[in-house]
Design a protein around this motif. Structure first.
Motif, PDB file in Angstrom:
ATOM      1  N   GLN A  10       4.119  -0.789   5.444  1.00 58.98           N
ATOM      2  CA  GLN A  10       4.355   0.584   4.978  1.00 58.98           C
ATOM      3  C   GLN A  10       3.488   0.861   3.744  1.00 58.98           C
ATOM      4  N   THR A  12       3.812   2.133   0.998  1.00 57.08           N
ATOM      5  CA  THR A  12       4.721   2.648  -0.028  1.00 57.08           C
ATOM      6  C   THR A  12       4.282   2.247  -1.438  1.00 57.08           C
ATOM      7  N   ASP A 148      12.806 -10.300   7.204  1.00 57.88           N
ATOM      8  CA  ASP A 148      13.572  -9.054   7.039  1.00 57.88           C
ATOM      9  C   ASP A 148      13.422  -8.121   8.244  1.00 57.88           C
ATOM     10  N   ILE A 185      10.097 -14.119   0.928  1.00 61.19           N
ATOM     11  CA  ILE A 185       9.856 -14.413  -0.486  1.00 61.19           C
ATOM     12  C   ILE A 185      10.834 -13.545  -1.285  1.00 61.19           C
ATOM     13  N   LYS A 194      15.290  -9.855  -1.542  1.00 64.18           N
ATOM     14  CA  LYS A 194      13.901 -10.115  -1.158  1.00 64.18           C
ATOM     15  C   LYS A 194      12.932  -9.338  -2.050  1.00 64.18           C
ATOM     16  N   SER A 196      10.290  -6.820  -2.887  1.00 62.87           N
ATOM     17  CA  SER A 196      10.111  -5.552  -2.199  1.00 62.87           C
ATOM     18  C   SER A 196       9.192  -4.655  -3.027  1.00 62.87           C
ATOM     19  N   LYS A 197       8.403  -3.817  -2.337  1.00 57.74           N
ATOM     20  CA  LYS A 197       7.456  -2.954  -3.048  1.00 57.74           C
ATOM     21  C   LYS A 197       8.159  -1.957  -3.961  1.00 57.74           C
ATOM     22  N   SER A 198       9.388  -1.591  -3.576  1.00 58.85           N
ATOM     23  CA  SER A 198      10.088  -0.591  -4.378  1.00 58.85           C
ATOM     24  C   SER A 198      10.962  -1.225  -5.456  1.00 58.85           C
TER      25      SER A 198
HETATM   26  N1  AQP Z   1       9.752 -10.495   0.556  1.00 57.14           N
HETATM   27  C1  AQP Z   1       9.086 -10.688   1.685  1.00 57.14           C
HETATM   28  N2  AQP Z   1       8.819 -11.949   2.116  1.00 57.14           N
HETATM   29  C2  AQP Z   1       8.131 -12.147   3.274  1.00 57.14           C
HETATM   30  N3  AQP Z   1       7.691 -11.139   4.058  1.00 57.14           N
HETATM   31  C3  AQP Z   1       7.940  -9.872   3.655  1.00 57.14           C
HETATM   32  N4  AQP Z   1       7.670  -8.684   4.196  1.00 57.14           N
HETATM   33  C4  AQP Z   1       8.149  -7.708   3.403  1.00 57.14           C
HETATM   34  N5  AQP Z   1       8.753  -8.234   2.334  1.00 57.14           N
HETATM   35  C5  AQP Z   1       8.648  -9.583   2.469  1.00 57.14           C
HETATM   36  C6  AQP Z   1       6.930  -8.473   5.432  1.00 57.14           C
HETATM   37  O1  AQP Z   1       5.777  -7.703   5.119  1.00 57.14           O
HETATM   38  C7  AQP Z   1       5.505  -6.813   6.202  1.00 57.14           C
HETATM   39  C8  AQP Z   1       5.398  -5.398   5.682  1.00 57.14           C
HETATM   40  O2  AQP Z   1       6.676  -5.011   5.164  1.00 57.14           O
HETATM   41  P1  AQP Z   1       6.995  -3.595   4.516  1.00 57.14           P
HETATM   42  O3  AQP Z   1       5.837  -2.718   4.563  1.00 57.14           O
HETATM   43  O4  AQP Z   1       8.285  -3.120   5.089  1.00 57.14           O
HETATM   44  O5  AQP Z   1       7.145  -3.968   2.986  1.00 57.14           O
HETATM   45  P2  AQP Z   1       8.386  -4.202   2.031  1.00 57.14           P
HETATM   46  O6  AQP Z   1       7.860  -4.766   0.785  1.00 57.14           O
HETATM   47  O7  AQP Z   1       9.421  -4.962   2.774  1.00 57.14           O
HETATM   48  O8  AQP Z   1       8.899  -2.861   1.787  1.00 57.14           O
HETATM   49  P3  AQP Z   1      10.440  -2.552   1.786  1.00 57.14           P
HETATM   50  O9  AQP Z   1      11.089  -3.410   0.789  1.00 57.14           O
HETATM   51  O10 AQP Z   1      11.032  -2.653   3.163  1.00 57.14           O
HETATM   52  O11 AQP Z   1      10.512  -1.107   1.480  1.00 57.14           O
HETATM   53  P4  AQP Z   1       9.840  -0.421   0.291  1.00 57.14           P
HETATM   54  O12 AQP Z   1       8.417  -0.198   0.694  1.00 57.14           O
HETATM   55  O13 AQP Z   1      10.614   0.836   0.199  1.00 57.14           O
HETATM   56  O14 AQP Z   1       9.972  -1.311  -0.878  1.00 57.14           O
HETATM   57  C9  AQP Z   1       6.624  -6.995   7.211  1.00 57.14           C
HETATM   58  O15 AQP Z   1       6.215  -7.896   8.214  1.00 57.14           O
HETATM   59  C10 AQP Z   1       7.723  -7.615   6.409  1.00 57.14           C
HETATM   60  O16 AQP Z   1       8.587  -8.399   7.194  1.00 57.14           O
END
Ligand code: AQP
Length: 329
Positions: A10, A12, A148, A185, A194, A196-198
């Motif tokens: 994403q 984001t 996740d 991670i 976990k 997370s970008k946010s």
């Molecule tokens: N913490 C993590 N450890 C290992 N793999 C991860 N992924 C995400 N977080 C971890 C994997 O990265 C790919 C893209 O995921 P994403 O775009 O959904 O990114 P995000 O960081 O996980 O974003 P969030 O937390 O869901 O939402 P926002 O962006 O709102 O923070 C996927 O293959 C995911 O599994």
């Protein structure tokens, strides 16, 4: 059977080392083995509010990250999800055979909606229908994701089987591809959630963080009550998380890491970890800056990726419409 790989991030924010270790690093290796499509999933991003200007910038920056981590447009299609409208069309169709109870069980929906309180859009709830469409549209066989996303891939499998049973064999049932170590991670400030970008900036290391910031974030990272560098995810979740990052940055296994830091404290380990992350990210950051300087080339790559994905998606949707009985013959 010929394998086909699909995955996405994403746009984001700038991807973090969790995205890199859990997904992007694997993609760069897998593209050499299988036909691959890597998508920038902007339609998923808007399931929580985004600043439109920032979103557009993040889309291009995420494309540049894909290239910087080693994705090769000669080997894979790199494209933007919203530029292939068949994703949305199939998502609507799959949503009609998905059950509300299935969507209510999704951990990501429960977590994100809890954070947002009243302010939850329907898109966040139906996110898994779009993700199932992303995957099934291309007869994907392998979906390399972090842990996740496992539940969403499982639901995509269920929906593929249900559609096939209702309308005749149409979709390939995909397999998730999850790493043994590093599939989740955790945040640097809280090993229970976990990365997370946010999250708060101290909770993650972004792929564009400068060496100083990396060192500061790692030195501040939460540790456990013990003092030994020992891998034990139950008793020492925080240090085990940092060891997992070190393992991916250096290629050393857990035993080698434990031996390296026997008799040394968390401080020594963290300093070595920061150095290893800085070294892991340096070549990515150099390439990233080069790609960001050439938006024309980036545009050309995204156009070619969109055209390749559109061709496959168009062919599949013709079959799907016919099976469901939509439109006219
Ligand atoms: N913490 C993590 N450890 C290992 N793999 C991860 N992924 C995400 N977080 C971890 C994997 O990265 C790919 C893209 O995921 P994403 O775009 O959904 O990114 P995000 O960081 O996980 O974003 P969030 O937390 O869901 O939402 P926002 O962006 O709102 O923070 C996927 O293959 C995911 O599994």
């Amino acid at each position: 059977m010929k394998e086909l790989l699909f995955s996405g991030v994403q746009p984001t924010n700038v991807p973090h080392i969790g995205n890199y270790i859990g997904a992007l690093k694997q993609w760069a290796e897998l593209q050499h083995k299988h036909r691959s499509l890597f998508c920038i999933v902007d339609l998923h991003a808007i399931t929580v509010p985004q600043d439109p200007k920032k979103l557009r910038q993040n889309i291009l920056d995420t494309a540049a990250v894909y290239l910087a981590v080693g994705l090769d447009p000669k080997r894979c299609a790199i494209y933007v999800q919203s530029e292939v409208p068949e994703h949305v069309e199939l998502s609507w169709i799959l949503g009609t055979i998905m059950k509300i109870s299935e969507l209510e069980r999704m951990t990501q929906f429960k977590d994100k909606s809890k954070k947002r309180g009243e302010n939850v859009g329907v898109g966040l709830f139906t996110y898994p229908a779009l993700m199932a469409a992303d995957i099934l549209l291309y007869d994907t066989t392998l979906v390399p994701v972090g842990e996740d996303q496992m539940q969403h891939v499982e639901l995509a499998r269920t929906i593929a089987r249900r559609f096939n049973s209702n309308f005749g064999d149409t979709f390939t049932v995909p397999q998730p591809l999850i790493q043994k170590v590093g599939a989740r991670i955790m945040a640097l400030d809280d090993p229970k959630v976990k990365m997370s970008k946010s999250g708060a900036p101290v909770s993650f290391i972004s792929l564009t963080d400068e060496p100083d910031a990396i060192l500061k974030k790692i030195m501040r990272a939460v540790t456990d009550s013990g003092k030994d560098v020992v891998y034990d995810t139950v008793k020492q979740p925080a240090i085990s998380n940092l060891m997992t990052i070190y393992h991916h940055a250096t290629g050393k296994n857990m035993k080698e890491i434990e031996n390296e830091f026997t008799g040394k404290g968390y401080g020594d380990f963290k300093a070595a970890l920061a150095d290893a992350i800085i070294a892991m990210l340096a070549p990515i950051q150099t390439k990233l800056n080069e790609y960001k300087k050439d938006p024309t080339e980036l545009g050309r790559i995204l156009d070619a990726g969109r055209d390749a994905a559109s061709k496959l998606a168009g062919e599949k949707m013709k079959i799907v419409r016919e099976r469901v009985g939509l439109g006219r013959s």
